[in-house]
Design an enzyme around this catalytic site. Structure first.
Site, PDB file in Angstrom:
ATOM      1  CG  ASP A  13      40.527  26.169  -8.001  1.00 25.15           C
ATOM      2  OD1 ASP A  13      40.399  24.960  -7.822  1.00 25.15           O
ATOM      3  OD2 ASP A  13      39.839  26.816  -8.816  1.00 25.15           O
ATOM      4  CE  LYS A  16      39.671  23.238  -1.621  1.00 21.66           C
ATOM      5  NZ  LYS A  16      39.855  24.312  -2.619  1.00 21.66           N
ATOM      6  N   GLY A  40      38.996  19.893  -7.967  1.00 23.22           N
ATOM      7  CA  GLY A  40      40.216  19.526  -8.695  1.00 23.22           C
ATOM      8  C   GLY A  40      41.386  19.894  -7.811  1.00 23.22           C
ATOM      9  CG  HIS A  41      41.576  18.941  -4.293  1.00 23.60           C
ATOM     10  ND1 HIS A  41      40.999  18.321  -3.218  1.00 23.60           N
ATOM     11  CD2 HIS A  41      40.794  20.014  -4.559  1.00 23.60           C
ATOM     12  CE1 HIS A  41      39.906  18.985  -2.856  1.00 23.60           C
ATOM     13  NE2 HIS A  41      39.758  20.022  -3.655  1.00 23.60           N
ATOM     14  CD  GLN A 224      33.434  22.121  -4.236  1.00 21.55           C
ATOM     15  OE1 GLN A 224      32.873  21.609  -3.286  1.00 21.55           O
ATOM     16  NE2 GLN A 224      33.976  21.414  -5.195  1.00 21.55           N
TER      17      GLN A 224
END
Ligand code: GDP
Ligand code: IMO
Ligand code: MG
Length: 431
Positions: A13, A16, A40-41, A224
Site C-alpha cells: 500500500d 505502487k 488493492g491498487h 504487496q
C-alpha cells in the site's frame, strides 16, 4: 532503462498502483509477476478513481499490453468481476490488451475456504485477505495445483479437479467438520470460466522475451511489499510469494539480465494491514492522526491500516534485497501539519545499533527503534509542482532518506492524482 520493476519497499500500500500508472505512460507492456487479488491498487486519473486487484494498472491505457505472468495466482471469479467493473467504467479489457500465462495457478473455491479455516486454526492469526492466496501457492509447491493450461483442457481439468476435491474433502469433512465440496457444481462453474478465459491465454514468457528483444519497454508491477516477501519478510506474517525483485524472473520466465532497473516505492511513513511486528508503529493519537489524514483503510478488506514513522532500516533492506536503482517517496502531503516527524535510523539490539532487519521475530521484538527528529512542513507540500517548490524541511527529510539508503529519490508524490507527482530524476528514459 527499458525494463524495470516497481516494488513496494514496506508492507504494501505504498502507492505502487499510482506510480505504475504514472510510469506506464512511457512503456509498452505492464506485467504482474506474483500475488493475486490480495492486492488493492488505487489509481486516480482526472476525476475518476479505479480500484484494481488482479489486473495490471496498465489496463487503464488503451494501447498497453498487460500480462499476468506465471507467478500470479488467478481467481477466475475475481478476474471476471474485475473485467466487468472496468468495462462498466469504460475501460476496454480484451485479449489483445490482457494476456494470461498458461502456467499461472488457479485459485479454486476450496482455496478460499482453506484460507479461512487455516486462519481459524492458527494460534497466531496472520490476518490474511481471505482470498485463497496461501492455499493456492501451497498446492503449487505441493505439485497438486491446477494451472490455467489445465483449466482450459476439459479432460485434464476433470481429472485434476477430481483428485483435488477428493483430497480437500478428506480434510474438510474429517478434520474441519465442514460440508464436503460438490464436484459437479465446481466443474460446471469452472468449465464456464475456462471457456471465457481461453482467448486471453498465451505462452507469455515467449511473448515477453520477443517483445523485449524487439526493443519494447516493460514495467513489472509488484504487489504487496518487501516485508510481505515469503523469504525476506516478517515470516510467518507475510504473503506466500516473492514480492522482491527476484520474483520477476521466476514469475514471468525471463532472466535477470533482462531486467534493467528496480524502483522501490515507499510512503513517507509506514503502514501495515494484518498482524505481525511493526517496530515504529504509533498506537497513540499521532498514529490515529496519520491514519485519518492519509485515509489509511485497506482497499481489499476495508480494514484500518496500522500507522507509524518511516523506518529507514526497512528501506535500506529493501534497497539491498531488490537492488533498488531508484526510490519513489509518496504521501509527503499526508505528513504536512505535524510539528515534528521522526525517522528510524537503526535498531538498538543487545547493546549495539544495527541497520538491517533481523530474521528472527524474537530478535526483532527486542529491537528498539533509534530515531532522528525532523521539523515538519505545511500544506503547501500538496501543491508543489517541482522539487524546488517543496518545503525546505520536506527536502531535508528526502535527503536523509537518500543518504541512509544510498538510493536516489527519483520521484516524490504529493497527492493521489497523476498530476501530483514530482519527477526529480527521470526513470526509464535512457537506453
Ligand atoms: P498500492 O497497493 O501500493 O497500490 O497502494 P494503495 O492504492 O493500496 O494505497 C495507496 C493510497 O494512497 C491510494 O488510495 C492512493 O490513491 C493514495 N496515494 C498514492 N500516492 C499518494 C500521495 O502522494 N498522497 C496522497 N495523499 N495519497 C496518495
Ligand atoms: P498491495 O499490493 C498490504 C497482507 C495481508 C496479511 C498478509 C498475508 O495492495 O500492496 P495474504 O492474503 O496475501 O495471504 O495475506 O499480507 N497483504 C497486504 N497488505 N497490501 C497488500 O497488497 C497486501 N496483500 C496481502 O493483510 O497481513
Ligand atoms: Mg494496496
Amino acid at each position: 532503462m527499458s525494463t524495470f520493476v516497481v516494488l513496494g519497499a514496506q508492507w504494501g500500500d505504498e502507492g505502487k498502483g499510482k506510480m505504475t500508472d504514472f510510469l506506464a505512460e512511457k512503456v509498452d507492456l505492464v506485467v504482474r509477476f506474483q500475488g493475486g487479488n490480495n492486492a488493492g491498487h488505487t489509481v486516480e486519473v482526472g476525476e475518476s478513481q479505479y480500484k484494481l486487484h488482479l489486473i495490471p494498472s496498465g489496463i487503464l491505457y488503451d494501447d498497453k499490453i498487460n500480462i499476468l505472468g506465471n507467478g500470479v495466482v488467478i481467481d477466475p471469479e475475481a478476474l471476471f468481476k474485475e473485467i466487468d467493473y472496468l468495462e462498466k467504467l469504460g475501460i476496454r479489457v480484451t485479449p489483445d490488451k490482457l494476456l494470461i500465462s498458461d502456467r499461472a495457478h488457479v485459485i479454486m473455491p476450496y482455496h478460499r475456504s482453506m484460507d479461512r479455516l487455516n486462519e481459524k486454526s492458527r494460534t497466531n492469526t496472520i490476518g490474511t485477505t481471505g482470498k485463497g492466496i496461501g492455499p493456492s501457492y501451497t498446492d503449487k509447491a505441493a505439485r497438486s495445483g491446477i494451472r490455467i493450461c489445465d483449466l482450459i483442457d476439459p479432460a485434464i481439468f476433470k481429472k485434476k479437479l477430481k483428485e483435488n476435491i477428493k483430497e480437500k474433502n478428506e480434510l474438510l469433512v474429517n478434520v474441519y467438520k465442514e460440508e464436503p465440496l460438490d464436484f459437479d457444481e465446481i466443474f460446471k462453474n469452472y468449465s464456464n470460466y475456462a471457456e471465457k478465459i481461453t482467448p486471453f491465454v498465451q505462452e507469455t514468457s515467449v511473448k515477453l522475451y520477443d517483445e523485449i528483444k524487439a526493443g519494447k519497454k516493460v514495467l513489472f508491477e509488484g504487489a504487496q511489499g518487501m516485508l510481505l516477501d515469503i523469504d525476506y519478510g516478517t515470516y510467518p506474517f507475510v504473503t506466500s510469494s516473492n514480492t522482491i525483485a527476484g520474483g520477476v524472473c521466476t514469475g514471468t520466465g525471463i532472466g535477470p539480465t533482462m531486467v534493467n532497473g528496480a524502483v522501490g516505492v515507499a510512503k513517507a511513513y509506514t503502514t501495515r494491514v494484518g498482524e505481525g511486528p511493526f517496530p515504529t508503529e504509533l498506537t497513540d493519537a499521532t498514529g490515529e492522526w496519520i491514519r485519518e489524514k492519509g485515509g489509511e483503510v485497506g482497499v481489499t478488506t476495508g480494514r484500518p491500516r496500522r500507522c507509524g514513522w518511516i523506518d529507514l532500516v526497512i528501506l535500506k533492506t529493501a534497497a539491498r534485497v531488490s537492488g533498488l536503482t531508484n526510490l519513489v517517496v509518496t504521501k509527503i502531503d499526508t505528513l504536512a501539519g505535524l510539528d515534528k516527524i521522526k525517522v528510524c535510523v537503526g535498531y538498538r539490539f543487545k547493546d549495539k545499533v544495527i541497520d538491517y532487519f533481523p530474521a528472527s521475530l524474537e530478535d526483532l521484538a527486542k529491537c528498539e527503534p533509534v530515531y532522528e527528529e525532523f521539523d515538519g512542513w505545511g500544506e503547501e507540500a500538496a501543491t508543489a509542482k517541482t522539487y524546488e517548490e517543496l518545503p525546505e524541511n520536506a527536502k531535508l527529510y528526502l535527503k536523509r532518506i537518500e543518504e541512509f539508503t544510498g538510493v536516489e529519490v527519483s520521484i516524490v508524490s504529493v497527492g493521489p492524482k497523476r498530476s501530483q507527482t514530482i519527477v526529480v530524476h527521470e526513470i526509464g528514459e535512457s537506453e
